[in-house]
Design a protein around this motif. Structure first.
Motif, PDB file in Angstrom:
ATOM      1  N   LEU A 564       0.795  -1.253  -0.052  1.00  0.00           N
ATOM      2  CA  LEU A 564      -0.055   0.087  -0.013  1.00  0.00           C
ATOM      3  C   LEU A 564       0.761   1.250  -0.124  1.00  0.00           C
ATOM      4  CD1 LEU A 564      -2.922  -0.851   2.373  1.00  0.00           C
ATOM      5  CD2 LEU A 564      -2.918  -0.901  -0.162  1.00  0.00           C
ATOM      6  N   ILE A 565       1.971   1.256   0.773  1.00  0.00           N
ATOM      7  CA  ILE A 565       2.984   2.446   0.485  1.00  0.00           C
ATOM      8  C   ILE A 565       4.040   2.309  -0.023  1.00  0.00           C
ATOM      9  CG2 ILE A 565       1.815   3.545   2.658  1.00  0.00           C
ATOM     10  CD1 ILE A 565       4.299   2.088   4.315  1.00  0.00           C
ATOM     11  N   GLU A 566       4.274   1.097  -0.944  1.00  0.00           N
ATOM     12  CA  GLU A 566       5.071   1.035  -1.715  1.00  0.00           C
ATOM     13  C   GLU A 566       6.544   0.929  -1.107  1.00  0.00           C
ATOM     14  OE1 GLU A 566       4.657   3.868  -4.940  1.00  0.00           O
ATOM     15  OE2 GLU A 566       2.813   3.170  -5.476  1.00  0.00           O
ATOM     16  N   ALA A 567       6.687   0.112  -0.249  1.00  0.00           N
ATOM     17  CA  ALA A 567       7.873  -0.086   0.569  1.00  0.00           C
ATOM     18  C   ALA A 567       8.210  -1.587   0.523  1.00  0.00           C
ATOM     19  CB  ALA A 567       7.726   0.468   2.014  1.00  0.00           C
ATOM     20  N   ASN A 568       9.307  -1.630   1.166  1.00  0.00           N
ATOM     21  CA  ASN A 568       9.789  -3.150   1.170  1.00  0.00           C
ATOM     22  C   ASN A 568       9.363  -3.585   2.607  1.00  0.00           C
ATOM     23  OD1 ASN A 568      11.247  -5.317   1.795  1.00  0.00           O
ATOM     24  ND2 ASN A 568      12.857  -4.989   0.613  1.00  0.00           N
ATOM     25  N   PRO A 569       8.571  -4.952   2.586  1.00  0.00           N
ATOM     26  CA  PRO A 569       7.968  -5.337   4.173  1.00  0.00           C
ATOM     27  C   PRO A 569       9.430  -5.213   5.155  1.00  0.00           C
ATOM     28  CG  PRO A 569       7.515  -6.698   2.327  1.00  0.00           C
ATOM     29  CD  PRO A 569       8.476  -5.678   1.588  1.00  0.00           C
ATOM     30  N   ASP A 570      10.531  -5.566   4.677  1.00  0.00           N
ATOM     31  CA  ASP A 570      11.670  -5.650   5.698  1.00  0.00           C
ATOM     32  C   ASP A 570      12.057  -4.244   6.378  1.00  0.00           C
ATOM     33  OD1 ASP A 570      11.832  -8.413   5.115  1.00  0.00           O
ATOM     34  OD2 ASP A 570      13.341  -8.161   3.737  1.00  0.00           O
ATOM     35  N   ASP A 576       2.207   3.765  15.502  1.00  0.00           N
ATOM     36  CA  ASP A 576       1.414   4.594  15.639  1.00  0.00           C
ATOM     37  C   ASP A 576       0.051   4.019  15.149  1.00  0.00           C
ATOM     38  OD1 ASP A 576       3.111   6.600  16.417  1.00  0.00           O
ATOM     39  OD2 ASP A 576       3.501   7.231  14.480  1.00  0.00           O
ATOM     40  N   GLY A 577      -0.237   2.651  15.591  1.00  0.00           N
ATOM     41  CA  GLY A 577      -1.428   1.935  15.034  1.00  0.00           C
ATOM     42  C   GLY A 577      -1.460   1.775  13.907  1.00  0.00           C
ATOM     43  N   GLY A 578      -0.225   1.431  13.275  1.00  0.00           N
ATOM     44  CA  GLY A 578      -0.173   0.922  11.862  1.00  0.00           C
ATOM     45  C   GLY A 578       1.429   0.580  11.352  1.00  0.00           C
ATOM     46  N   PHE A 579       1.783   0.457  10.443  1.00  0.00           N
ATOM     47  CA  PHE A 579       3.042   0.308   9.743  1.00  0.00           C
ATOM     48  C   PHE A 579       3.533   1.575   9.464  1.00  0.00           C
ATOM     49  CE2 PHE A 579       0.712  -3.555   9.588  1.00  0.00           C
ATOM     50  CZ  PHE A 579       1.508  -4.668  10.225  1.00  0.00           C
ATOM     51  N   GLY A 580       4.901   1.432   9.630  1.00  0.00           N
ATOM     52  CA  GLY A 580       5.595   2.778   9.260  1.00  0.00           C
ATOM     53  C   GLY A 580       7.121   2.201   8.775  1.00  0.00           C
ATOM     54  N   VAL A 581       7.553   3.206   7.781  1.00  0.00           N
ATOM     55  CA  VAL A 581       8.900   2.611   7.092  1.00  0.00           C
ATOM     56  C   VAL A 581       9.863   3.184   8.253  1.00  0.00           C
ATOM     57  CG1 VAL A 581      10.547   3.115   5.264  1.00  0.00           C
ATOM     58  CG2 VAL A 581       8.251   2.884   4.759  1.00  0.00           C
ATOM     59  N   ILE A 582      10.944   2.402   8.662  1.00  0.00           N
ATOM     60  CA  ILE A 582      11.721   2.665   9.497  1.00  0.00           C
ATOM     61  C   ILE A 582      12.587   3.975   9.146  1.00  0.00           C
ATOM     62  CG2 ILE A 582      13.680   1.732  10.802  1.00  0.00           C
ATOM     63  CD1 ILE A 582      12.638  -1.178  10.390  1.00  0.00           C
ATOM     64  N   GLY A 583      12.642   4.975  10.024  1.00  0.00           N
ATOM     65  CA  GLY A 583      13.555   5.988   9.731  1.00  0.00           C
ATOM     66  C   GLY A 583      12.964   7.143   8.982  1.00  0.00           C
ATOM     67  N   SER A 584      11.340   6.808   8.558  1.00  0.00           N
ATOM     68  CA  SER A 584      10.732   7.721   7.672  1.00  0.00           C
ATOM     69  C   SER A 584       9.293   7.949   8.197  1.00  0.00           C
ATOM     70  CB  SER A 584      10.702   7.007   6.050  1.00  0.00           C
ATOM     71  OG  SER A 584       9.938   7.706   5.254  1.00  0.00           O
ATOM     72  N   PRO A 585       9.183   9.111   8.972  1.00  0.00           N
ATOM     73  CA  PRO A 585       8.060   9.322   9.776  1.00  0.00           C
ATOM     74  C   PRO A 585       6.941   9.328   9.085  1.00  0.00           C
ATOM     75  CG  PRO A 585       9.852  10.813  10.459  1.00  0.00           C
ATOM     76  CD  PRO A 585      10.527  10.181   9.063  1.00  0.00           C
ATOM     77  N   GLU A 586       6.735  10.003   7.778  1.00  0.00           N
ATOM     78  CA  GLU A 586       5.595  10.226   7.030  1.00  0.00           C
ATOM     79  C   GLU A 586       5.466   9.196   6.445  1.00  0.00           C
ATOM     80  OE1 GLU A 586       9.068  11.492   4.423  1.00  0.00           O
ATOM     81  OE2 GLU A 586       8.626  11.383   6.403  1.00  0.00           O
ATOM     82  N   ASP A 587       5.945   8.008   5.937  1.00  0.00           N
ATOM     83  CA  ASP A 587       5.615   6.757   5.412  1.00  0.00           C
ATOM     84  C   ASP A 587       4.926   6.128   6.219  1.00  0.00           C
ATOM     85  OD1 ASP A 587       6.349   7.597   2.854  1.00  0.00           O
ATOM     86  OD2 ASP A 587       8.361   7.066   3.182  1.00  0.00           O
ATOM     87  N   HIS A 588       3.426   5.879   6.214  1.00  0.00           N
ATOM     88  CA  HIS A 588       2.864   5.121   7.379  1.00  0.00           C
ATOM     89  C   HIS A 588       1.517   4.603   6.714  1.00  0.00           C
ATOM     90  CE1 HIS A 588       0.446   4.816  10.894  1.00  0.00           C
ATOM     91  NE2 HIS A 588       1.338   4.422  11.513  1.00  0.00           N
ATOM     92  N   VAL A 589       0.953   3.609   7.265  1.00  0.00           N
ATOM     93  CA  VAL A 589      -0.440   3.253   6.843  1.00  0.00           C
ATOM     94  C   VAL A 589      -0.962   2.549   8.078  1.00  0.00           C
ATOM     95  CG1 VAL A 589       0.605   1.019   5.700  1.00  0.00           C
ATOM     96  CG2 VAL A 589      -1.830   1.838   5.394  1.00  0.00           C
TER      97      VAL A 589
END
Lengths: 778, 168
Positions: A564-570, A576-589
């Protein structure tokens, strides 16, 4: 923030606090009729006639049945209850009654008042037979036999496998004692209640029970019905303490009669019935020999256990003595242990599991033995224990006398140290001496118990022998489209706070808000299979299953989130109640988006199947767990009346990881209350003819708030490697560790009078006699 | 049959009852207020405790006919406008219950106790609840719960909690 370890308030409480709990007797489907039993006033008798006609003719009575009149619908008799092969209990007395209160006929009437009237109208003729009501009476030469073909009142036993005679003889000192662990009644506040409804398709059973799937399987076999047509629901259950996993007649007869009458049938035990019919616990006699050196080291122990299993041997009851043999060495390293048992039938209510089931008896024995050794060597009881402990660096520790017993972790000395510090032991001993010399003050005694128990009944084979489908426990975690979570667990609670504990575990694992998680249990329709709540298995095994199922959910959820956020699962973390990209505060779902997408094939990455996030785990564990602790009790004894008051009570527990300290505290307090009560107040008593002398709460002393102390608590923590939570379980600890702490305190208070031992319960009369016989009591 | 008019939690109803009907069965089965429980048949356990004209009674030892004209309060009547009473909140905050079966009786008995003695000592709380049995707790946290209620006569002041509410 991690919830595990926090004192989270219970999810269960809001309903229960405003009268909106749903207990079985709260349910009244239209047309419900009431089932009642005609019970034997005789402890041992041959039934020479049953006349049900007057009762059957009463208005509002739908039918009255003796065993011969019951059938499964094909004109054939009905099978016995699940039990010990060859010695099964019939659903109603089969020609002979073997304990007072045993049901001999059953009837159904429009309401509970009419049913009670009809019970009075059934006429049963008995030819009394000689009865045996105790182990010594049943073992006496020429004792009347309960089962003639067996040829003995000993129905099963294993002698000590390897006699310890040589080691006992080689020790510098040797002593022996007979310890009686009296019969107790479980007394859950809610007696046994069942509501069976076969008036529509299939059979629905609401029942106050600890293992609904187990009951469904047994009902299906008994009734010749397919399991898919039977739904067993344990709604709110008003306590069980082991008593609500036993197969007793009402569980089978209410469904049978509902099917025959085509209407819902309910049965509610009265308390007086429960005191006679709900299987009792304990009732063991231990003949103990101990060999020890002058320095207090215990070299050899022989414990021969005789267990009174009552009028019908129950498989659970039969198995308890095995656990007693296993745990006979307690938390000590004893060179040679020989433990064996014999199960003895008598004309009393059957016994089965009751809070601790076999371990309180072992603990009472070995902890009394440690005090005896202290008494005989003149050493302090704390020192004797310390010298015999398994050391903290000796785990895992295999008890040589019991093949299945491998202690996982522990630090017994740390618990003892903590206890002595909390008690301020040295100061207490000074005060004891001062009070002994002051005739105006109550006598004082200090008792301790450093105990270990066996919990988390989960290793393969540990429950299958009792008819369970396995020893695993199950959990099913399901995300709803809005990101909220439903957790179903196979173990059905009866007050332990599962809803709270499992929601905490799932919340931590999934990063989902605690308030967005609901936990369901106790319904065979919502969980494909479960085992049940007993032996402190729920948090260690079912809790681990919740964790494992959540982990499985996360794997798939991460893939979806990454898509959904076009990231690598790893690269994703829970945030914050979901998944975020490590080190990237705005990439969150958030979970809602992930859960929503999980149902929509168009939003899923390649290779991920639609159909939501829904995972189930059957959790196995490789070993039992071994909770341990050190309990201390300070008693004051009234010199004029012999009354024992618990002045202080200190509980140091090691249950490994604590999920919720509030829940743990509640479980320990409740267990300790039952353990203190066994030591001081409670006993199921029969006269020599098998007549119960304690058949209500008027004569069976379950303590009230005025009898019990405030509790002081400490903790040692040695998490177990046996499960991923590190939790050992704590449901039985209080009941296991407490009786010896209290009895040791009372004997300590009276030791200067030459008192060496007193059997439970330590009633004022017993204590007064011991004080005034000036040591004449053994 | 006997005609009775009984008000429960402010709602009055007329019924014909069998004269031998126990008040607890009337409350549970006729009025369908199932919060009041039956735990024994000898009035020892207190699970069936209700207020009868303000005084705590064990409704298993009172006949419905004897309650004719009375005002009864059951556990369902303790909360007002959906807000838990101080005693109910105390039991929540201090983990004063486990299976919850005895709880309604304790809540009613504790309410009566605090009505009579708003600032009881630990011993007074224990003595005040002597007629109620609990088998899951060791009473210590029930005592704490009642103490909490005595100290918070206004009930619970909601605090800012995110997600799980942790014991105060």
């Amino acid at each position: 923030m991690s919830l595990v370890g926090a004192a989270v308030l219970r999810k269960e409480d809001p309903n229960l606090l405003v009268g909106r709990g749903t207990f079985t007797d709260d349910l009244h489907p239209a047309g419900t009729a009431f089932m009642a039993f005609v019970r034997s006033p005789e402890a041992h008798a041959r039934i020479t006639g049953i006349d049900t006609s007057a009762a059957a003719d009463m208005p509002g009575v739908h039918g009255v049945w003796s065993l011969a009149e019951l059938s499964l619908g094909e004109g054939e008799g009905i099978p016995p209850l699940p039990g010990v092969p060859g010695l099964e209990r019939p659903a109603l007395a089969d020609g002979v009654v073997r304990f007072a209160g045993e049901p001999v006929a059953v009837l159904v009437a429009d309401d509970r008042y009419l049913a009670a009237d009809a019970v009075e109208a059934v006429d049963v003729d008995y030819e009394p037979l000689p009865a045996v009501a105790s182990i010594p009476a049943a073992l006496a030469e020429d004792a009347p036999l309960l089962y003639e073909p067996v040829g003995s009142n000993v129905v099963f036993g294993i002698p000590w496998e390897d006699d310890a005679e040589a080691e006992l003889a080689a020790a510098q000192n040797r002593t022996s004692i007979r310890l009686v662990n009296q019969r107790c009644a479980p007394v859950p506040l809610e007696p046994m209640v069942i509501l069976a409804d076969a008036s529509a398709e299939g059979l629905t059973v609401h029942v106050t029970f600890q293992a609904p799937h187990h009951l469904r399987t047994k009902l299906a076999g008994w009734l010749g019905e397919k399991e898919h047509r039977i739904r067993v629901i344990a709604p709110d259950v008003g306590g069980g303490f082991g008593s609500k996993i036993n197969f007793t007649p009402e569980l089978f007869l209410a469904p049978l009669l509902s099917r025959q009458l085509g209407r819902p049938v309910k049965h509610c035990q009265t308390r007086s019935e429960a005191m006679q019919l709900m299987y009792h616990g304990r009732d063991q006699i231990h003949d103990v020999e101990v060999g020890f050196d002058d320095d207090g080291r215990v070299r050899a122990l022989r414990n021969m256990i005789s267990q009174n299993v009552g009028g019908y041997p129950d498989p659970n009851g039969m198995g308890m003595a095995v656990l007693t043999t296993w745990m006979s060495a307690g938390c000590y390293k004893i060179d040679k242990v020989a433990a064996g048992f014999q199960n003895v039938v008598t004309n009393t209510t059957p016994i089965a599991a009751y809070r601790g089931a076999g371990r309180p008896e072992a603990t009472y024995m070995i902890e009394r033995v440690m005090d005896l050794v202290a008494d005989e060597t003149g050493l302090d009881p704390a020192d004797v224990r310390r010298r015999n402990f398994i050391g903290p660096d000796e785990f895992p520790f295999s008890q040589p006398h019991a093949e299945a017993v491998h202690y996982d972790t522990g630090n017994y000395e740390a618990a003892l140290d903590k206890l002595l510090e909390m008690l301020d032991y040295d100061t207490l001993k000074q005060e004891q001496a001062a009070r002994r010399d002051d005739p105006d003050r109550p006598l004082m005694g200090i008792g301790m118990s450093t105990w270990v128990e066996i919990a988390s009944f989960g290793p393969r084979g540990s429950l299958e022998g009792f008819g369970h489908l396995g020893s695993w426990e199950s959990a099913k975690v399901r995300l709803q489209p809005d990101g909220s979570v439903v957790v179903n667990v196979g173990s059905a609670p009866h007050g332990q706070g599962h809803e709270t504990a499992f929601a905490m575990i799932a919340a931590d694992e999934l990063g989902v808000d605690y308030d967005n998680i609901i936990v369901r249990a106790g319904d065979t329709e919502t969980m494909p299979q479960g085992i049940g709540t007993m032996g402190s298995r729920s948090v260690p095994i079912a809790g681990s299953a919740v964790k494992a199922a959540s982990e499985k959910i996360l794997v798939k959820a991460k893939e979806i989130a990454a898509h959904l956020i076009e990231a690598n699962p790893d690269d994703l973390e829970l945030r914050d109640g979901g998944f975020g990209v490590i080190g990237s505060p705005e990439d969150h779902v958030n979970w809602q988006a992930v859960a929503h997408a999980s149902f929509q094939p168009g939003q899923l990455p390649e290779g991920v199947a639609a159909g939501g996030l829904d995972e189930q785990v059957f959790q196995e564990v490789p070993n039992f767990t071994y909770p341990s602790g050190a309990y201390g009790c300070v008693v004051g004894i009234d010199r004029d009346t012999g009354e024992v008051r618990v002045e202080r009570y200190v509980l140091v527990d090691d249950c490994g990881t604590v999920i919720n300290p509030l829940l743990a505290k509640g479980q320990v307090h409740g267990g300790a209350a039952q353990g203190i009560a066994q030591a001081l107040y409670e006993a199921v008593v029969y006269d020599d003819a098998g007549q119960p002398q304690t058949s209500s709460l008027l004569d069976y002393l379950a303590p009230a708030a005025t009898e019990l102390p405030a509790f002081e608590e400490g903790r040692v923590s040695t998490p177990t490697p046996v499960n991923p939570l590190g939790a050992k379980g704590i449901g039985e600890s209080g009941a296991i560790g407490s009786p010896p702490a209290v009895v040791n305190a009372v004997v300590d208070a009276l030791s200067h009078l030459g008192v060496r031992h007193l059997d439970m319960p330590l009633s004022p009369e017993k204590v007064w006699n011991a004080m005034n016989d000036n040591g004449a009591t053994s | 049959m006997t005609e009775v008019r009984i008000s429960i939690n402010g709602e009055s109803r007329d019924h014909d009852v069998d004269p031998r009907t126990l008040l607890v069965h009337y409350i549970r089965e006729t009025r369908r207020l199932t919060g009041t429980h039956v735990g024994c048949d000898t009035s020892n356990c207190g699970a069936c405790t209700v207020l009868l004209d303000g005084a705590p009674v064990k409704s298993c030892t009172v006949l419905a006919a004897q309650a004719d004209g009375a005002e009864i309060t059951t556990v369902e009547g303790l909360a007002t406008n959906g807000t838990r009473s101080p005693v109910q909140e105390g039991f929540r905050q201090k983990h004063g219950l486990q299976c919850g079966y005895c709880t309604p009786g304790f809540l009613v008995a504790a309410t009566a106790l605090l009505e009579e003695n708003p600032d009881p000592t630990e011993q007074e709380i224990r003595e005040g609840l002597e007629g109620n049995l609990c088998r899951c707790t060791g009473y210590a946290m029930i005592v704490d719960s009642v103490r909490w209620a005595a100290e918070h006569p206004e009930g619970h002041v909601p605090t800012d909690t995110a997600g799980a509410e942790v014991a105060s």
